[in-house]
Design a protein around this motif. Structure first.
Motif, PDB file in Angstrom:
ATOM      1  N   ASP A 174       0.792  -1.228   0.000  1.00  0.00           N
ATOM      2  CA  ASP A 174       0.000   0.000   0.000  1.00  0.00           C
ATOM      3  C   ASP A 174       0.823   1.276   0.000  1.00  0.00           C
ATOM      4  N   ALA A 175       2.089   1.202   0.357  1.00  0.00           N
ATOM      5  CA  ALA A 175       2.936   2.394   0.442  1.00  0.00           C
ATOM      6  C   ALA A 175       4.370   1.983   0.119  1.00  0.00           C
ATOM      7  N   PRO A 176       5.221   2.939  -0.241  1.00  0.00           N
ATOM      8  CA  PRO A 176       6.589   2.584  -0.630  1.00  0.00           C
ATOM      9  C   PRO A 176       7.379   1.967   0.528  1.00  0.00           C
ATOM     10  N   GLU A 177       7.932   0.812   0.251  1.00  0.00           N
ATOM     11  CA  GLU A 177       8.606   0.001   1.272  1.00  0.00           C
ATOM     12  C   GLU A 177       9.697   0.767   2.018  1.00  0.00           C
ATOM     13  N   ASN A 178       9.853   0.399   3.299  1.00  0.00           N
ATOM     14  CA  ASN A 178      10.946   0.933   4.122  1.00  0.00           C
ATOM     15  C   ASN A 178      10.959   2.459   4.183  1.00  0.00           C
ATOM     16  N   THR A 179       9.768   3.065   4.109  1.00  0.00           N
ATOM     17  CA  THR A 179       9.641   4.507   4.337  1.00  0.00           C
ATOM     18  C   THR A 179       8.793   4.730   5.577  1.00  0.00           C
ATOM     19  N   LEU A 180       8.841   5.926   6.114  1.00  0.00           N
ATOM     20  CA  LEU A 180       7.999   6.237   7.272  1.00  0.00           C
ATOM     21  C   LEU A 180       6.528   6.137   6.909  1.00  0.00           C
TER      22      LEU A 180
END
Length: 257
Positions: free
Chosen positions: A15-21
């Motif tokens: 659902d969201a870019p990996e390994n980001t906050l």
């Protein structure tokens, strides 16, 4: 039935870019109790969240993190590859991720940078615990690099440590016996198997009989998550934490109805 903890792989990475906050926040929002992240070093010794040994896939820059300062890495866009909504997301530091830990949540930290990363990681974890962002009981460390795990075991005796295994090099059962023996001798706490190696409940039973935790990754099919839960797998890593947590809750509801 034994509880299996669902771990959000690189955050809620579908659902969201990996390994980001952003991915980590999304995982907490979806109800995950435990987030997995990968850690590497920048050229100037900053521990960052990054899976690949090259920044190309997630930032478009064909360069190793070890050849860039963190200031250079922080200037990159690590979100646009996932979609315009995520434009401007950065490669975060482990410091920033740990500082934003909600109360009681857990971390599974995968060492990607080998032995060279260990002293820097230990300092970050000590700082986070001293600041009260997390406690030692909220941290697991995993790696394919057995030497790195041994170093962590020596430096951070209160951290739970599990050995990642992805490929059998011999017949599965004899090799599993060797892995179990290796982990027990080193004082590690568990074995994390790539899910195709969970061929039956006897694999889980053998690991548990040795006094070790059984974990698996990366499981994105509901039927497999429910099967592994039935077999007693302790920790199941997935790119879809919200989906899997809902499936488990629904099954629990049907079991108690």
């Amino acid at each position: 039935m034994k509880h299996s903890e669902i771990i959000a792989h690189r955050g809620a990475s579908v659902d969201a870019p990996e390994n980001t906050l952003a991915s980590i926040r999304e995982a907490w929002t979806q109800g995950a109790n435990n987030v997995e992240c990968d850690v590497r070093l920048s050229r100037d010794g900053v521990v960052i969240l990054l899976h690949d040994d090259n920044l190309l896939r997630t930032t478009g820059i064909n360069q190793s993190s070890l050849k860039c300062t963190y200031a250079e890495i922080a200037a990159l866009d690590a979100g646009s590859w996932k979609g315009p909504r995520w434009c401007g997301e950065k490669v975060p530091t482990l410091h920033d991720a740990l500082e934003a830990t909600p109360p009681g949540k857990r971390w599974t930290i995968e060492i990607k940078g080998g032995l060279a990363l260990v002293p820097y990681l230990c300092e970050e974890l000590k700082r986070a615990c001293a600041c009260g962002w997390v406690s030692w009981k909220q941290i697991d460390v995993i790696s394919f690099d057995f030497a790195a795990l041994l170093a962590i075991r020596m430096k951070l005796p209160d951290v739970r440590i599990m050995y990642l295994v992805s490929h059998w090099k011999a017949a599965p059962n004899p090799l599993l016996d060797d892995i179990i023996t290796l982990c027990r001798a080193a004082g590690l706490h568990g074995v994390s198997l790539h899910y195709p190696h969970l061929t039956g409940p006897e694999v889980v039973e053998k690991i548990h009989a040795a006094g070790l935790l059984c974990a698996t990754w990366t499981v994105n099919e509901i039927d497999l998550v429910l099967r592994f839960r039935h077999w007693g797998v302790d920790l199941i890593t997935t790119d879809l934490p919200g989906v899997m947590l809902r499936a488990v809750r629904e099954l629990q509801g049907s079991e108690t109805a």
